[in-house]
Design a protein around this motif. Structure first.
Motif, mmCIF file in Angstrom:
data_model
loop_
_atom_site.group_PDB
_atom_site.id
_atom_site.type_symbol
_atom_site.label_atom_id
_atom_site.label_comp_id
_atom_site.label_asym_id
_atom_site.label_seq_id
_atom_site.Cartn_x
_atom_site.Cartn_y
_atom_site.Cartn_z
ATOM 1 N N MET A 1 0.824 -1.208 0.000
ATOM 2 C CA MET A 1 0.000 0.000 0.000
ATOM 3 C C MET A 1 0.860 1.260 0.000
ATOM 4 S SD MET A 1 -2.907 -1.201 2.734
ATOM 5 C CE MET A 1 -3.586 0.450 2.926
ATOM 6 N N ALA A 2 2.023 1.179 0.664
ATOM 7 C CA ALA A 2 2.936 2.328 0.709
ATOM 8 C C ALA A 2 3.727 2.480 -0.573
ATOM 9 C CB ALA A 2 3.886 2.183 1.899
ATOM 10 N N THR B 1 1.605 7.237 5.656
ATOM 11 C CA THR B 1 2.872 7.654 5.055
ATOM 12 C C THR B 1 2.933 9.175 5.031
ATOM 13 O OG1 THR B 1 1.979 7.674 2.794
ATOM 14 C CG2 THR B 1 2.972 5.625 3.562
ATOM 15 N N SER B 2 4.111 9.711 5.202
ATOM 16 C CA SER B 2 4.303 11.162 5.108
ATOM 17 C C SER B 2 5.735 11.446 4.689
ATOM 18 C CB SER B 2 3.993 11.855 6.446
ATOM 19 O OG SER B 2 4.744 11.287 7.500
ATOM 20 N N GLN B 3 5.895 12.447 3.846
ATOM 21 C CA GLN B 3 7.200 12.825 3.325
ATOM 22 C C GLN B 3 7.817 13.874 4.241
ATOM 23 O OE1 GLN B 3 6.932 13.927 -0.777
ATOM 24 N NE2 GLN B 3 9.147 13.910 -1.122
ATOM 25 N N VAL B 4 8.982 13.572 4.766
ATOM 26 C CA VAL B 4 9.681 14.470 5.686
ATOM 27 C C VAL B 4 10.930 14.984 4.989
ATOM 28 C CG1 VAL B 4 10.725 14.709 7.960
ATOM 29 C CG2 VAL B 4 8.815 13.126 7.635
ATOM 30 N N PHE B 5 11.122 16.301 5.007
ATOM 31 C CA PHE B 5 12.206 16.913 4.243
ATOM 32 C C PHE B 5 13.383 17.260 5.145
ATOM 33 C CE2 PHE B 5 8.392 17.420 1.838
ATOM 34 C CZ PHE B 5 8.802 17.133 0.550
ATOM 35 N N PRO C 1 3.804 1.039 9.104
ATOM 36 C CA PRO C 1 3.116 -0.146 8.575
ATOM 37 C C PRO C 1 2.350 -0.946 9.628
ATOM 38 C CG PRO C 1 5.446 -0.603 8.847
ATOM 39 C CD PRO C 1 5.255 0.844 9.203
ATOM 40 N N LEU C 2 2.439 -0.568 10.917
ATOM 41 C CA LEU C 2 1.811 -1.357 11.978
ATOM 42 C C LEU C 2 0.545 -0.714 12.541
ATOM 43 C CD1 LEU C 2 5.007 -2.411 14.004
ATOM 44 C CD2 LEU C 2 3.998 -3.483 11.978
ATOM 45 N N GLY D 1 1.601 12.352 1.318
ATOM 46 C CA GLY D 1 1.112 11.798 2.575
ATOM 47 C C GLY D 1 -0.143 10.984 2.331
ATOM 48 N N SER D 2 -0.383 9.996 3.171
ATOM 49 C CA SER D 2 -1.537 9.127 3.004
ATOM 50 C C SER D 2 -2.104 8.760 4.360
ATOM 51 C CB SER D 2 -1.143 7.863 2.232
ATOM 52 O OG SER D 2 -2.182 6.902 2.265
ATOM 53 N N PHE D 3 -3.439 8.721 4.440
ATOM 54 C CA PHE D 3 -4.130 8.332 5.667
ATOM 55 C C PHE D 3 -4.938 7.054 5.466
ATOM 56 C CE2 PHE D 3 -2.862 12.471 6.914
ATOM 57 C CZ PHE D 3 -2.893 12.490 8.302
ATOM 58 N N LEU D 4 -4.468 6.188 4.570
ATOM 59 C CA LEU D 4 -5.140 4.908 4.347
ATOM 60 C C LEU D 4 -5.092 4.059 5.614
ATOM 61 C CD1 LEU D 4 -3.862 4.017 0.774
ATOM 62 C CD2 LEU D 4 -6.125 4.833 1.415
#
Length: 678
Positions: free
Chosen positions: A76-77, A227-231, A252-253, A675-678
């Motif tokens: 999913m990621a 998931t989230s993108q960190v810069f 993932p948990l 970013g994703s909130f699935l």
């Protein structure tokens, strides 16, 4: 070493405890909620090292089920088996369970161990020694040995508290910020683009109670992103291209419970540690964890997770709307400011929650913060957009050099051309593309699918009760937990507010680059401009079309006589009113058909007046197209005495031999990254 043996009445698993303590013996009362080691009483000052020795437990745990669920979340990621992955490891049951699952997933199929035959290829654990307790170094070393025994290469990094160790009231927050900074730095050093952390469903439940006690809206109640993108705070030069290194933070948990963490460790016969600070009532999360207790294993937990799931669907809808609004109505200018087309935006047709989030993302981009901006600034712009007529109007959003810096951010980073750089591949872009493909199959297409829009925490709970998402008892329990935490929160509000106020008053965006920028060097200014300059040996006579220009001031070798590369240095600052007034003054210098030597207030040497005059004339035309408010963040180059050399963004330079550039390359992209909130 102290020795002890306890029997956990909940899991019926015998656990052998070994730990380093200053006392020869310490026994624990067998009282626990979710873990088999100890309860809230008689908490030791050091971590407790636990090991499951029951062969019966190994047979009862269905590891295939956990491995399959983990593999599904990785897909999913958008992560493939060949991707390089880092793990944030503390040694607790959560992160050790993550190590177990990641190691199993990584060795599936064609991918296994590296050439040494000792470590799993492409898997790297990062262990942070916060250095807040005397035992932490030995504990980190022990955890590192255990991770290495699992076939995972690891690195232990000790925190360097340059400004002193954090105070008790800000301990967890400061430790977390330092930990994630180290994670990013280690990932960059090892060219790793994916970081897995072990947050799980119980963490989400605790966060829901915490944020609801702070009267958070539905977006906050959605909890942590999948998931989230960190810069990173570092910008890298690779293959003649500038790239901002970012890390995809993946959890993932989130579908797993705390009890699952213990079962995974037990099912794989894996050791873990228990940190006693996680039981201290000084910290909000610990208090909430203790209050929730056994409720997280029954109907209450399933109903609470159902509410969180609904909030996450609403968050997905709002994020989709904001991304669409950004693409349709925002224009980003090369000078670093954003223009909102209000006619295209049509704010009267947008839900408040979507418009508010949209504004916070625009402000985040302009200010270059890691997180969206909220508070009075966001509310002021929202009110402005809501009240003014939209037809034909545009709103300008630009950076102020007086605004606070992003927390722990660098205002610039200087590199030499000969300095070796880390070169990062496009692996992360492909992972994000894979993840987006999966997300596109789970879109929330309209507001009817998104519940709790524009609701605060109390309204969310009431509506969830009305829709039978939660029962009356669950509703009552959550309200009780909220009130309990609110009573703690209010007692600390004044102290925290005063601390934040004094901190914000001391840290601002640097309006100048204090270190000199030598010819050929490059700097990253204000988290958004890549600036470089050099002196050229070749000069063209066609700078300004249609403008007469004498070149008799050039020396025989093609160099302008006003510069000396060995002596010339530049500093970078933002534009001030005196700069454009100086440009206006230069345009009034007399034109000369023949070379006329003029001493300008630059270096005191003989220089050309014609080039400066025409360059200023062209620059002023460009400057007129830039709103006054946006001019103050334009970078300029000055000499060591503060005298103007160049304004690259509008094409001005004093000397034709000087080549300067200022390219707008923001660290954080518009929208805040993937970013994703699935």
């Amino acid at each position: 070493m102290a020795r002890g043996l306890v029997l956990c009445s909940q899991t019926r698993t015998i656990a052998k405890l070994s730990f380093f303590l200053p006392y020869p013996k310490l026994w624990f009362k067998p009282h626990c909620h979710h873990h088999p080691c100890y309860g809230p009483q008689n908490i030791p000052s050091a971590r407790v090292f636990c090991h499951c020795v029951s062969s019966q437990t190994l047979n009862l745990v269905d590891m295939a089920k956990y491995n399959e669920a983990f593999s599904r979340r990785m897909a999913m990621a958008g992560i493939k088996h060949h991707n390089r992955i880092a793990l944030g490891v503390s040694g607790g049951p959560d992160s050790m369970a993550l190590c177990v699952l990641a190691a199993s997933w990584k060795t599936e199929g064609l991918y296994g161990f590296d050439n040494s035959g000792k470590f799993i290829d492409g898997l790297f654990a990062i262990i942070v020694d916060h250095g807040l307790r005397s035992e932490s170094k030995d504990e980190a070393s022990l955890v590192g040995n255990r991770v290495s025994e699992m076939g995972i290469r690891c690195k232990i990094v000790r925190c360097d508290w340059l400004n002193g160790k954090p105070k008790q009231g800000h301990l967890q927050e400061s430790a977390r910020d330092m930990r994630y900074k180290i994670f990013q730095d280690v990932c960059m050093q090892n060219q790793i683009s994916v970081l897995l952390v072990a947050h799980h469903a119980d963490d989400q439940a605790e966060l829901f109670i915490l944020r609801s006690s702070r009267d958070s809206g539905v977006l906050g109640l959605a909890g942590m992103a999948f998931t989230s993108q960190v810069f990173s705070s570092h910008t890298n030069f690779c293959n003649n291209d500038w790239k901002n290194h970012s890390v995809l933070l993946v959890r993932p948990l989130l579908d797993f419970s705390k009890e699952d963490m213990y079962k995974i460790c037990q099912g794989s016969n894996q050791d873990w540690v228990e940190d006693p600070t996680n039981r201290s009532p000084l910290f909000a999360r610990n208090r909430i964890r203790a209050s929730l207790g056994n409720l997280l294993s029954g109907t209450f937990n399933s109903e609470l997770q159902a509410v969180i799931s609904v909030c996450r669907r609403t968050r997905i809808y709002v994020d989709q709307m904001c991304n669409s609004l950004i693409k349709q109505s925002i224009t980003v200018m090369d000078q670093g400011f954003a223009v909102i087309n209000l006619k295209t935006l049509n704010p009267s047709k947008i839900e408040d929650i979507c418009l508010s989030k949209f504004i916070s993302l625009v402000l985040q981009f302009v200010s270059q913060r890691q997180r969206p901006i909220r508070g009075s600034t966001s509310k002021l712009l929202l009110q402005y957009i809501r009240t003014i007529p939209c037809k034909g109007f545009k709103a300008l959003v630009c950076c102020s050099v007086d605004c606070p810096l992003p927390s722990n951010a660098e205002s610039f980073h200087t590199f030499s051309n000969v300095e070796e750089k880390h070169c990062f591949s496009d692996e992360l872009e492909q992972i994000i593309a894979n993840g987006k493909s999966y997300s596109n199959n789970n879109l929330v297409t309209n507001s009817s699918q998104a519940q709790f829009l524009d609701m605060r925490s109390q309204s969310v709970l009431d509506e969830a009760r009305r829709l039978d998402v939660i029962s009356e008892s669950t509703h009552r329990n959550i309200i009780s937990f909220q009130r309990e935490e609110v009573s703690h929160f209010k007692s600390k509000t004044d102290e925290v507010a005063s601390g934040c106020e004094s901190k914000q008053g001391t840290e601002h965006i640097a309006a100048f680059l204090s270190e000199p920028l030598l010819p050929g060097q490059t700097c990253y200014f204000m988290n958004r401009f890549i600036i470089s300059w050099k002196l050229s040996k070749e000069i063209s006579s066609n700078w300004f079309r249609g403008e007469p220009l004498s070149l008799s001031y050039l020396e025989g070798d093609g160099h302008c006589c006003c510069v000396n590369e060995d002596e010339m240095v530049a500093k970078v600052r933002t534009m001030i009113d005196a700069d454009w007034l100086y440009l206006a003054k230069l345009t009034k210098l007399p034109h000369s058909d023949n070379f006329e030597a003029t001493r300008l207030p630059l270096t005191g040497k003989i220089t050309c007046s014609d080039y400066s005059r025409l360059s200023a004339k062209v620059a002023l035309k460009s400057l007129k197209s830039i709103p006054v408010a946006a001019r103050k963040s334009i970078p300029v180059l000055v000499d060591d005495l503060g005298r103007l050399l160049s304004i690259p963004s509008i094409g001005f330079k004093h000397c034709p031999c000087m080549k300067a550039s200022a390219v707008f390359k923001p660290r954080v992209p518009l929208g805040g990254g993937h970013g994703s909130f699935l």
